[in-house]
Motif scaffolding. Sequence first.
Motif, PDB file in Angstrom:
ATOM      1  N   CYS B 257       1.080  -1.154  -0.271  1.00 53.79           N
ATOM      2  CA  CYS B 257       0.234   0.033  -0.074  1.00 53.79           C
ATOM      3  C   CYS B 257       0.891   1.100   0.395  1.00 53.79           C
ATOM      4  O   CYS B 257       1.985   1.331   0.629  1.00 53.79           O
ATOM      5  CB  CYS B 257      -1.118   0.118   1.274  1.00 53.79           C
ATOM      6  N   CYS B 260      -0.260   3.781   3.644  1.00 52.15           N
ATOM      7  CA  CYS B 260       0.525   3.258   4.683  1.00 52.15           C
ATOM      8  C   CYS B 260       1.211   2.214   4.745  1.00 52.15           C
ATOM      9  O   CYS B 260       1.939   2.537   5.556  1.00 52.15           O
ATOM     10  CB  CYS B 260      -0.607   2.511   5.229  1.00 52.15           C
ATOM     11  N   GLY B 264      -1.606  -1.119   7.206  1.00 52.55           N
ATOM     12  CA  GLY B 264      -2.847  -1.440   6.700  1.00 52.55           C
ATOM     13  C   GLY B 264      -4.145   0.261   6.810  1.00 52.55           C
ATOM     14  O   GLY B 264      -2.832   0.430   8.008  1.00 52.55           O
ATOM     15  N   CYS B 265      -4.103   0.660   5.680  1.00 49.08           N
ATOM     16  CA  CYS B 265      -5.230   1.952   6.482  1.00 49.08           C
ATOM     17  C   CYS B 265      -6.867   1.613   5.636  1.00 49.08           C
ATOM     18  O   CYS B 265      -7.042   0.393   5.172  1.00 49.08           O
ATOM     19  CB  CYS B 265      -4.414   3.358   5.981  1.00 49.08           C
ATOM     20  N   CYS B 268      -6.292   0.756   2.062  1.00 49.09           N
ATOM     21  CA  CYS B 268      -6.669  -0.828   1.639  1.00 49.09           C
ATOM     22  C   CYS B 268      -7.626  -2.153   2.151  1.00 49.09           C
ATOM     23  O   CYS B 268      -6.162  -3.440   2.125  1.00 49.09           O
ATOM     24  CB  CYS B 268      -4.952  -0.994   1.393  1.00 49.09           C
TER      25      CYS B 268
END
Lengths: 782, 334
Positions: B257, B260, B264-265, B268
């Motif tokens: 991604c 981030c 993890g954000c 994504c």
Amino acid sequence: MKYSLNWIKKYIDIELSEDELYKKLTMSGSEVEGYHMLLEDISDIVISKINKIEPHPQADKLQICTVTDGKETYSVVCGATNIQKGQIVPLAKVGASLPGNMKIKRSKIRGIESEGMLCSTKELGLGTDHEGIFILKSDLKKGKSFKDYFDDTIFEIEITPNRPDLLSHYGLSREIAAITGKRARPLEIVDSIVGNTESPIRVEIKDLEACPKYLLLYIKNIENPSSPQEIKNALIAMDTNPKSLLVDLSNYNLFETGHPTHFFDADKIQGNIIVRFAKKGEKTITLDGEERVLESTDLVIADEKKILAIAGVIGCANSEVNDSTKNIAIESAVFKPSLIRKTKNRLGIKSDAAYRYERGVDINAPETSLKRIMKHFREYTTFEANSNVIDVSAPAPAIRDIVLKEQTIKSILGVSLESSEITNILLRLGFKIEKLLESSMKVTVPTFRYHDIEREIDLVEEVGRIYSFERIPAARPYIRGPLVLNKYRDFKDDLKHVIAGRGFHETVTLTVSEDKLYQSYGYQEDMLQITNPLNISQNVFAPLIFPRLINVLIRNLKYRPEQLGFFEIGNVFSGEEKERISILMYGKRWGNNWITGSEEKIADLFDLKGELSAIFNYLDIKDKIEYKNVDLPYFVPGRSGEILLDGAQIGWLGQVEPDNIPSKRIKYPVISAEFDLKALYSDEIITYGHFSMFPEIERDLAVVFPDHPVNAEVISAISSAAGEMLRSIELKDVYKLKNKAFSLMYRLTFQSGKKTLKDKQVDYFMTQIIKRIEGDFDAKLR
Amino acid sequence: MTQIAKLKTEALELLEKASTLEEIEELKIRFLSRKGELAGLFSEIPKLDPAERKQFGQGINDLKILLTEGLEEKEATLKRSKRDLPPVDITRDPFPFRKGSVHPLSATYIEIINIFKYLGFIVVEGPEIEEDFYNFEGLNFPPDHPARDEQDSFFMQNGKLLRTHTSPVQVRVMESQEPPLAVVSPGKCYRRDTIDASHSSMFNQLEGFLVDENISVAELKGTIKYFIKELFGEKKTRFRPHFFPFTEPSMEVDVECVFCGGKGCNVCKKTGWLEIMGAGMIDPNVFIKAGLDPVKYSGFAFGMGIERIAMLRYDINDMRLFFENDIEFLDQFR
Ligand SMILES: [Zn+2]
């Protein structure tokens, strides 16, 4: 599709964390879109025991219960009638959360304080029963969290259309077994179904290709109680409301094995079951209450009087199982996928059964499903008798053997795998292997993979995805050509930058658009219609671009009312599909600022023509372009013309008819040009000639014409009379005189490539030109 | 010597004061002409002590040079100012001009195509109004198969359909040319999708394929990894098994991604990965339908959504922005 982790764990021991499982599945081709806890919204619900029940002094319908979680006691007001002293129930304590953002607060109910709430399945989000409290098994431990017993992890997984075998919990367990190297436990089924009564219904199949297998099991006098909590929980995790055991078991079997079965009320079947095609126009009312009109391509399950079900798609109301059902007939069949798909798409029915049948079910699943259902019947209900399994089937398909060469694996995957590794992967996936000579093997495909494993390459994919593409080393290829370059795309990309550089914004608008838009600007031809438009505003493939640029203009006038310019390159359909460019110019060519003072220039036709000339000059085709005055339906009369390339029309230029533009904000002329793009492209190489080192001589030619001549015609006459020394002609001035007469002034430039021209020579050229102009146009030198 | 110093002071004062060309001319005559004051000093040399003569002469010469240069400089300055061209403030606005832009989708296409051109791929374009054979059958989509569901088509009155992907160009090229083939094919595609933040009935794709002898998943990975590195920089990638009817094996390619860095954000969906393309080894059935020998040749193909990549590159969160053509949006691109 949704999967319950608790359910999966019935068939396989999983030591992985949920996150690890998610990664393993995703990286082997079953993309996990997410996972969550089933009881995410619940907190502070504890297992508790009812110690005492007393009547509520102020309300007849309420009771006061004293419950304990083993440590403390709570006094809770409750309105349910199904509770008794000693029962184990879920208690929502003060501060607890329930689905739907419900918070439990200390409150007084008709004057009596309640320290929490006893919960129904509906309040817990686990069912539809709102009347009674959810009575739990007596062996649950007081004080434990309700979630410890009832929570579940729900995985959302994208199953690709080639893997119908994964559309069930048992199917996914098999896959998890393959990727983790474990074994899935076999389904618990009865060994065999032996009849102790005769089925009053027999089966006839009209077309064994459409229905290669049809099994029917008749069961006499069966009880239809409500399902055990375990079945209910499983269905609830699948967003399916539990109804009664018979209905629930059909659904449970579908989610468990992936095989759809259909339960008929046997007493509602008149005569025998016939699997046949519908008659065109035949009608029936399906379970959802809709009347369906069928086609002769729709396969149906019928009795001798009526249609009982649309095969593989949906049942009919007339033979539905309900509370008064005593005898049932269970269908467990295989239908041809493409038939089911055609029917369900035409009727617009989405059902779990059709979803699996159109992708293809395992030819051996019908027997297994009936044996599994029989096992459940013996466990959860009672019945008087059952028939033998009535089996009408086409001959079983041949065993599928595929020869797999190790060399094929190497050449496709680009990595050499040990024979033992290949074998190991395939065995885990349920294939059977027999070693052959010369580094190859005979692979037998299990029936549940018949829909996607047909060729050697399909096995290569299986080996690759389980081995993991991540482990294959990357190598940059040596690219050997092809050597014929396509420069047309470069030409277009360059052109975009040239036009953008001249002050136009490139747009991308939707080619699928509404016919009315083009008609409103005067397009009169037929347009290429879309036969299945999503909505009326997208019913044709565009025949023109410029009306959409005007829409973009209108949209942007609120931000920039004074000056806008757009262009777009895109395909149109007008007799054929071709690539066009459209350019739109609006408002000020230049506005006033500290340099121009109060002056400003509003763009007109000749401003855009100037831009086009710059573009054509860049493309080195300026000399091949001509313009012709022609009235076109899109433009103000007398203010448009065609653009010609080498004499052939390639597009037009004009001032858009303002009455056609649906906006009150338009206050300046909208100037538009649109032309074919491919015609402009040439891959000719330009060769440069010698250039002249001798001085130019300029002469002005002012001529009075009785009427306004066409400039292009005058220039053409001058050029042909002037001879080869004429380098350029510019229109310098136009005066309107008395009557209809016009005076036009041209500046002519002469130059020789070999010597300095003498005035006398130029005088001679001018005499020839004047003679020609006077003759051709009835004009006089001024 | 004091004579020289006196003259120098006086001459420089006058030079400083002079404000017209006439005055400069007068000063030249007074000091530098043959009968001027410097010449007068020279004529006094013979009267001096032989010991002082050299130094005295040197002094006059220095003054002569100083005055000549000073007068010339002043004369040039006065001449320039006489042309009557006042200085300007270059920081003022220019003559009004029209500003344009290339659409972000075009810019993204150009960037992507350049990477593949560098590798040796050529560009081929195909029609948007396409035949079922090229869009589906030739690509190994069986008739009446659920694989077609993901590519809900617009059907046309003339019996054709609007292509749902750029893959038909694979079949068209393979049908008309012998390998080796290394082609990318950009263009508009259409699906019956209701328009929202991540769907549109019209969208853009870039197809690519390489067909030659001895092409494997290793070459596929090498090509795609190079492309991702050029476009996104050093980012982790992963090749995840998937299904497409026209490739076998098939995969989807994810890149770490870009928002981030893989932690993890929301973009994504907390996975740390962004899916950017589909790829795979061309299915033997596709070769057969196009008339090529699947035993002799192998190859890979890939396809990516241009809107998706443009959204990642420019941090755009709504696909509709590309087709609405708001000037405030377009103006941000060059
Ligand atoms: Zn992220």
